[in-house]
Scaffold this motif. Structure first.
Motif, PDB file in Angstrom:
ATOM      1  N   GLY A  82      40.479 106.123 -40.965  1.00 54.02           N
ATOM      2  CA  GLY A  82      40.583 104.824 -40.326  1.00 54.02           C
ATOM      3  C   GLY A  82      39.296 104.453 -39.617  1.00 54.02           C
ATOM      4  N   VAL A  83      38.944 103.164 -39.697  1.00 55.84           N
ATOM      5  CA  VAL A  83      37.746 102.638 -39.043  1.00 55.84           C
ATOM      6  C   VAL A  83      38.145 101.376 -38.284  1.00 55.84           C
ATOM      7  N   TYR A  84      37.703 101.270 -37.048  1.00 61.08           N
ATOM      8  CA  TYR A  84      37.913 100.054 -36.268  1.00 61.08           C
ATOM      9  C   TYR A  84      36.584  99.325 -36.154  1.00 61.08           C
ATOM     10  N   LEU A  85      36.547  98.071 -36.665  1.00 55.36           N
ATOM     11  CA  LEU A  85      35.339  97.257 -36.637  1.00 55.36           C
ATOM     12  C   LEU A  85      35.587  96.006 -35.805  1.00 55.36           C
ATOM     13  N   LYS A  86      34.505  95.433 -35.294  1.00 53.92           N
ATOM     14  CA  LYS A  86      34.640  94.229 -34.485  1.00 53.92           C
ATOM     15  C   LYS A  86      33.506  93.262 -34.801  1.00 53.92           C
ATOM     16  N   MET A  87      33.876  91.973 -34.914  1.00 56.93           N
ATOM     17  CA  MET A  87      32.917  90.888 -35.071  1.00 56.93           C
ATOM     18  C   MET A  87      33.178  89.910 -33.926  1.00 56.93           C
ATOM     19  N   ASN A  88      32.192  89.697 -33.076  1.00 52.44           N
ATOM     20  CA  ASN A  88      32.429  88.900 -31.872  1.00 52.44           C
ATOM     21  C   ASN A  88      32.643  87.426 -32.162  1.00 52.44           C
ATOM     22  N   SER A  89      32.098  86.919 -33.264  1.00 52.22           N
ATOM     23  CA  SER A  89      32.301  85.516 -33.615  1.00 52.22           C
ATOM     24  C   SER A  89      32.051  85.332 -35.097  1.00 52.22           C
ATOM     25  N   ASP A 102      26.328  91.352 -34.852  1.00 48.00           N
ATOM     26  CA  ASP A 102      27.215  92.047 -33.929  1.00 48.00           C
ATOM     27  C   ASP A 102      28.422  92.638 -34.643  1.00 48.00           C
ATOM     28  N   PHE A 103      28.408  92.633 -35.967  1.00 51.47           N
ATOM     29  CA  PHE A 103      29.526  93.154 -36.750  1.00 51.47           C
ATOM     30  C   PHE A 103      29.262  94.615 -37.081  1.00 51.47           C
ATOM     31  N   GLY A 104      30.163  95.494 -36.663  1.00 53.86           N
ATOM     32  CA  GLY A 104      29.943  96.898 -36.956  1.00 53.86           C
ATOM     33  C   GLY A 104      31.099  97.761 -36.510  1.00 53.86           C
ATOM     34  N   ILE A 105      30.928  99.055 -36.686  1.00 56.26           N
ATOM     35  CA  ILE A 105      31.973 100.031 -36.386  1.00 56.26           C
ATOM     36  C   ILE A 105      32.030 100.296 -34.889  1.00 56.26           C
ATOM     37  N   VAL A 106      33.223 100.201 -34.328  1.00 54.60           N
ATOM     38  CA  VAL A 106      33.449 100.532 -32.924  1.00 54.60           C
ATOM     39  C   VAL A 106      33.964 101.966 -32.797  1.00 54.60           C
ATOM     40  N   ASN A 107      34.918 102.329 -33.651  1.00 54.88           N
ATOM     41  CA  ASN A 107      35.461 103.695 -33.663  1.00 54.88           C
ATOM     42  C   ASN A 107      35.678 104.148 -35.099  1.00 54.88           C
ATOM     43  N   ARG A 155      42.527  90.815 -37.393  1.00 55.51           N
ATOM     44  CA  ARG A 155      43.197  89.987 -36.395  1.00 55.51           C
ATOM     45  C   ARG A 155      42.148  89.073 -35.790  1.00 55.51           C
ATOM     46  N   ASN A 156      42.380  87.766 -35.911  1.00 57.34           N
ATOM     47  CA  ASN A 156      41.401  86.782 -35.451  1.00 57.34           C
ATOM     48  C   ASN A 156      41.896  86.157 -34.155  1.00 57.34           C
ATOM     49  N   LYS A 157      41.506  86.729 -33.041  1.00 58.84           N
ATOM     50  CA  LYS A 157      41.852  86.176 -31.728  1.00 58.84           C
ATOM     51  C   LYS A 157      40.553  85.835 -31.011  1.00 58.84           C
ATOM     52  N   GLU A 158      40.124  86.654 -30.100  1.00 60.01           N
ATOM     53  CA  GLU A 158      38.823  86.477 -29.458  1.00 60.01           C
ATOM     54  C   GLU A 158      37.819  87.304 -30.251  1.00 60.01           C
ATOM     55  N   GLY A 159      37.215  86.665 -31.242  1.00 64.55           N
ATOM     56  CA  GLY A 159      36.455  87.424 -32.214  1.00 64.55           C
ATOM     57  C   GLY A 159      37.398  88.008 -33.244  1.00 64.55           C
ATOM     58  N   VAL A 160      36.880  88.849 -34.096  1.00 63.20           N
ATOM     59  CA  VAL A 160      37.669  89.397 -35.195  1.00 63.20           C
ATOM     60  C   VAL A 160      37.702  90.914 -35.096  1.00 63.20           C
ATOM     61  N   ASP A 161      38.910  91.463 -34.997  1.00 63.62           N
ATOM     62  CA  ASP A 161      39.107  92.910 -35.059  1.00 63.62           C
ATOM     63  C   ASP A 161      39.552  93.263 -36.472  1.00 63.62           C
ATOM     64  N   THR A 162      39.043  94.356 -36.990  1.00 70.60           N
ATOM     65  CA  THR A 162      39.414  94.796 -38.334  1.00 70.60           C
ATOM     66  C   THR A 162      39.798  96.266 -38.314  1.00 70.60           C
ATOM     67  N   VAL A 163      40.924  96.563 -38.937  1.00 66.53           N
ATOM     68  CA  VAL A 163      41.311  97.945 -39.208  1.00 66.53           C
ATOM     69  C   VAL A 163      41.072  98.187 -40.690  1.00 66.53           C
ATOM     70  N   LEU A 164      40.144  99.070 -40.974  1.00 65.63           N
ATOM     71  CA  LEU A 164      39.802  99.407 -42.353  1.00 65.63           C
ATOM     72  C   LEU A 164      40.227 100.838 -42.632  1.00 65.63           C
ATOM     73  N   LEU A 165      40.891 101.036 -43.748  1.00 62.44           N
ATOM     74  CA  LEU A 165      41.342 102.363 -44.153  1.00 62.44           C
ATOM     75  C   LEU A 165      40.765 102.678 -45.524  1.00 62.44           C
TER      76      LEU A 165
END
Length: 817
Positions: free
Chosen positions: A635-642, A651-656, A615-625
């Motif tokens: 399930g893995v939740y990743l985030k890229m701030n820009s 800044d791209f990496g695993i959040v949960n 999901r590309n809103k404020e940065g990029v959220d990714t749900v990886l399975l």
């Protein structure tokens, strides 16, 4: 009584053999028929084979005329024996309006005390089979609390879910409830209190719900004059209620016909009831549905549906109610299995060299079976009390009647361990000329090849008429390194189609040229190829396009070196053909040598499948399975701030995560409008089946999910709910309020896509979004031990599509708050 019928019919089938009533119906859709092959010129460069199977007129040759869609027929479901109240929110969010609860009376103070019910008269708990003191059950008090707590969500005329709901209670007791025993008196006192409580809460809260009585609660004998205005189901008695609404005899209370599905010949009792004058007696013009209990296999559902609507066609001057199956399986699965008759869902079998689309199910006409029905009609067995027993007695006493039993064939079980992806079906959709187009890619060779084919369809609305345009061979340039199987397909801006193989070679096409052809725009490799030297690689690709038309492609891969890592390519101001060299970065997410979560460590089993959506809103959220060879899904939740020039990707990496979320393998997922996510997989778990729904324990929501070969599961929810699900470290089940979960079919290697109504509007069915999915079907030699509703056999591509109700998910969000 019904068990006696079963054994009588079984006796007839096993021990008599002089007259052939019913021919053996080839469950493999006549695979042994001779196939006529035609060579069809697609264009000046490519030919493809079109196969026209002769299938007893079960198929429609849709090459020239498109797929014939008949008028929609009212075929629905009554959810049967969903006795765990923790499933009810999902049940309603899936659009269910009829459900049946098994209300079991237990006359044991010790048992009732174990359930927290201190009543010397006994207690009612929700279980089909005899309850056990070893398990906890929901009870009538729990239901009253549930109804009150959901009054504004599911049972209000002002709610989004404002359709009138029907709740059917099948009361169970192991004694005569109209006897003179203390047990019977206590039962009736508790029954009376519960029903009066239901009526009171309905009136007090102005609920949009109707209650129906079944089993040992039907209004007959000592219960005849109770609980006006409630109604009862009619199965076979009192016989007079089949034709009469005489209130003096209580016949007016029997308003819902509940028809038994016969073994071996599933439509038999439907066919018999159609012989009456009028057909189905007084129920032919009822405002309540005809219920049929309780099929699970697609063959039985199609056979009964076809027979019922054939009866309607023969009596078109009469008004008939809708048909509903009282079934234990998931409502989406049932709707797909009935789709060939109802035309309310898509469930088509597709041949690999052209197209064979199954039209409405038409059972073969057998003169001896027809003569049997005529004999029944002319006999006296249709008259008098208990016509079920009369007819079976007449069959048994007719010495000239016997049945040839189809010869059983031996086969070996196919399992996922030896399963090959022979077809590699993939699906995607795009809009062109005010139509939704669907591309179904496939191969016919499990080894890498440059030959990729695709079927092309279109439709003017969600679940509307599906038109087959043709079958093509994909235009792959001779000097391209691309090799099947396809790994990932992605559509950018509705017209730019990216296709990537397992080795990071890509093809780019323009889909906006004509209805039936794609223009090759570019082909190349993503250059940095870490997968060539590691045959153990499992990978997938995710695409991020921002408002500046900058493209980021992320490869998520698992190798023998790292459990999970990434390769990232960034294309500044994407232009095609791609001439600029992309920025590149790689990053290790999970190493084999270090523990990254409670459940992932260096001894973790190898990954077998990966799927990612962003999901590309404020940065990029990714749900990886990803799944592993133990059929566990994490399930893995990743985030890229820009992204783009301002990003170093540091800044791209695993959040949960990774956290285990489900059971299964062969993952596919898709997102639409940056918000709605659906994920499908094979080898999942079937929460709702006749065995799991009816057993004494454990309750469905307390089941321990285990991987079951070929079970196809869906998980549908909002992006934020997926993130919360991963954070929660809990499993997704059919009792989850955030994400809808269920079984929709059986097969392997699924591929799923979400699409919108043309111009993003809501169509005349009230639908804005649709699900379309393809998978490799269930072969004839597969032995299904799942008890989860076997589909008709087909070892090639199956295309499914069904409706989704995202607004109902929002109601679940209110519950969670």
């Amino acid at each position: 009584m019904k068990n006696n019928i079963f054994f009588i019919l079984l006796f007839l089938i096993l021990f008599t053999s002089s007259i052939d009533i019913v021919k053996c119906i080839n469950n493999n859709n006549n695979n042994n028929n001779n196939n006529n092959h035609y060579k069809i010129q697609i264009n000046s460069n490519y030919n493809t084979n079109y196969r026209n199977n002769n299938n007893n007129n079960n198929n429609i040759n849709s090459f020239n005329n498109g797929l014939k869609i008949l008028q929609n027929k009212n075929i629905g479901c009554e959810i049967h024996s969903w006795n765990d109240l923790n499933e009810f929110d999902q049940m309603y969010a899936k659009g269910v309006i009829w459900n049946k609860i098994d209300v079991h009376f237990v006359y044991s103070k010790e048992f009732c005390m174990s359930q927290g019910l201190n009543d010397s008269r006994g207690c009612f708990v929700f279980s089909h089979d005899t309850p056990s003191i070893n398990y906890q059950y929901n009870n009538t008090l729990d239901l009253l609390k549930y109804i009150e707590s959901r009054k504004d969500i599911w049972y209000s005329v002002n709610s989004i879910s404002n359709t009138l709901k029907y709740m059917d209670f099948c009361f169970k007791a192991h004694f005569s409830v109209c006897g003179n025993s203390k047990e019977a008196r206590d039962y009736n006192e508790l029954l009376d209190e519960f029903i009066l409580d239901l009526l009171d809460i309905k009136e007090k809260l102005q609920l949009n719900i109707e209650f129906v009585l079944d089993g040992k609660g039907i209004q007959i004998d000592c219960l005849k004059d109770k609980w006006d205005p409630l109604i009862s189901t009619w199965i076979d008695e009192p016989f007079g209620a089949l034709f009469s609404n005489d209130p003096s005899k209580g016949y007016d209370r029997f308003q819902v016909a509940d028809i038994y599905i016969a073994p071996i010949f599933p439509s038999f009792w439907i066919d018999v009831l159609c012989l009456f004058h009028p057909p189905f007696g007084k129920f032919h013009n009822s405002s309540y549905p005809i219920l049929v209990w309780e099929p699970a296999s697609q063959h039985d559902i199609q056979a009964v549906s076809s027979s019922y609507h054939s009866c309607l066609a023969r009596h078109s001057d009469l008004q008939f109610p809708e048909l509903r199956f009282a079934s234990n399986i998931d409502p989406i699965q049932l709707s797909l299995y009935a789709g060939s008759v109802s035309n309310k869902t898509w469930n088509f079998k597709i041949d690999d060299y052209g197209l064979t689309l199954r039209s409405a199910y038409e059972p073969p006409i057998d003169k001896k079976y027809t003569n049997l029905l005529k004999s029944i009609k002319n006999s006296n067995s249709l008259h008098g009390n208990n016509f079920y027993s009369n007819i079976t007695s007449w069959l048994f006493s007719n010495n000239s009647l016997s049945v040839n039993t189809p010869t059983a064939s031996t086969s070996t079980s196919s399992t996922s361990s030896n399963l090959q992806n022979l077809i590699n079906p993939k699906i995607i959709s795009y809009q062109f000329n005010n139509l939704n187009h669907f591309i179904v890619f496939f191969t016919n060779d499990s080894s890498p090849t440059t030959s990729v084919y695709y079927h092309l369809f279109n439709s003017d609305q969600i679940l509307g008429r599906l038109n087959y345009l043709n079958t093509f061979k994909l235009d792959i340039p001779n000097n391209s390194a691309f090799k099947s199987p396809i790994n990932t397909i992605n559509l950018i801006n509705n017209s730019t189609l990216f296709i990537i193989d397992n080795q990071s070679n890509y093809l780019i096409y323009n889909t906006g040229v004509t209805d039936t052809s794609f223009e090759i725009l570019d082909y190349n490799s993503l250059k940095i190829n870490t997968t060539e030297d590691d045959p153990g690689t499992v990978n997938t690709f995710d695409f991020i396009i921002d408002n500046n038309n900058d493209l980021t492609i992320i490869e998520y891969l698992s190798t023998n070196v790292n459990l999970l890592s990434t390769n990232i390519w960034y294309f500044d101001k994407l232009t095609i053909p791609i001439n600029n060299i992309p920025k590149y970065k790689s990053k290790i997410l999970i190493s084999h040598n270090s523990s990254s979560s409670d459940s992932i460590n260096k001894n973790s089993p190898p990954i077998t499948s990966i799927s990612a959506i962003n999901r590309n809103k404020e940065g990029v959220d990714t749900v990886l399975l990803f799944s592993n060879d133990k059929k566990e899904i994490y399930g893995v939740y990743l985030k890229m701030n820009s992204t783009g020039n301002n990003s170093t990707y540091s800044d791209f990496g695993i959040v949960n995560g990774p956290n285990m979320v489900d059971i299964g393998d062969q993952l596919s997922s898709t997102v639409i409008d940056n918000d709605l996510v659906i994920q499908v997989h094979s080898d999942g778990y079937c929460f709702n089946s006749e065995l799991h729904n009816k057993r004494a324990g454990p309750r469905v929501c307390e089941s321990s999910a285990t991987s079951t070969p070929r079970i196809l599961n869906y998980n549908f929810g909002y992006f934020d709910d997926w993130v919360e699900q991963i954070k929660s470290k809990e499993m997704i089940t059919s009792c989850n309020n955030k994400i809808l979960h269920g079984t929709y079919n059986q097969g392997s290697f699924p591929s799923v896509h979400l699409y919108k109504e043309i111009n993003g509007t809501v169509n005349n069915l009230g639908l804005k979004y649709g699900v379309v999915e393809v998978h490799q079907g269930l072969p004839l030699d597969f032995i299904d031990r799942s008890n989860c509703g076997r589909p008709t056999s087909w070892d090639q591509i199956v295309l499914d599509s069904w409706k989704i109700l995202p607004d109902f998910l929002k109601l679940n969000q209110k519950i969670n708050k």
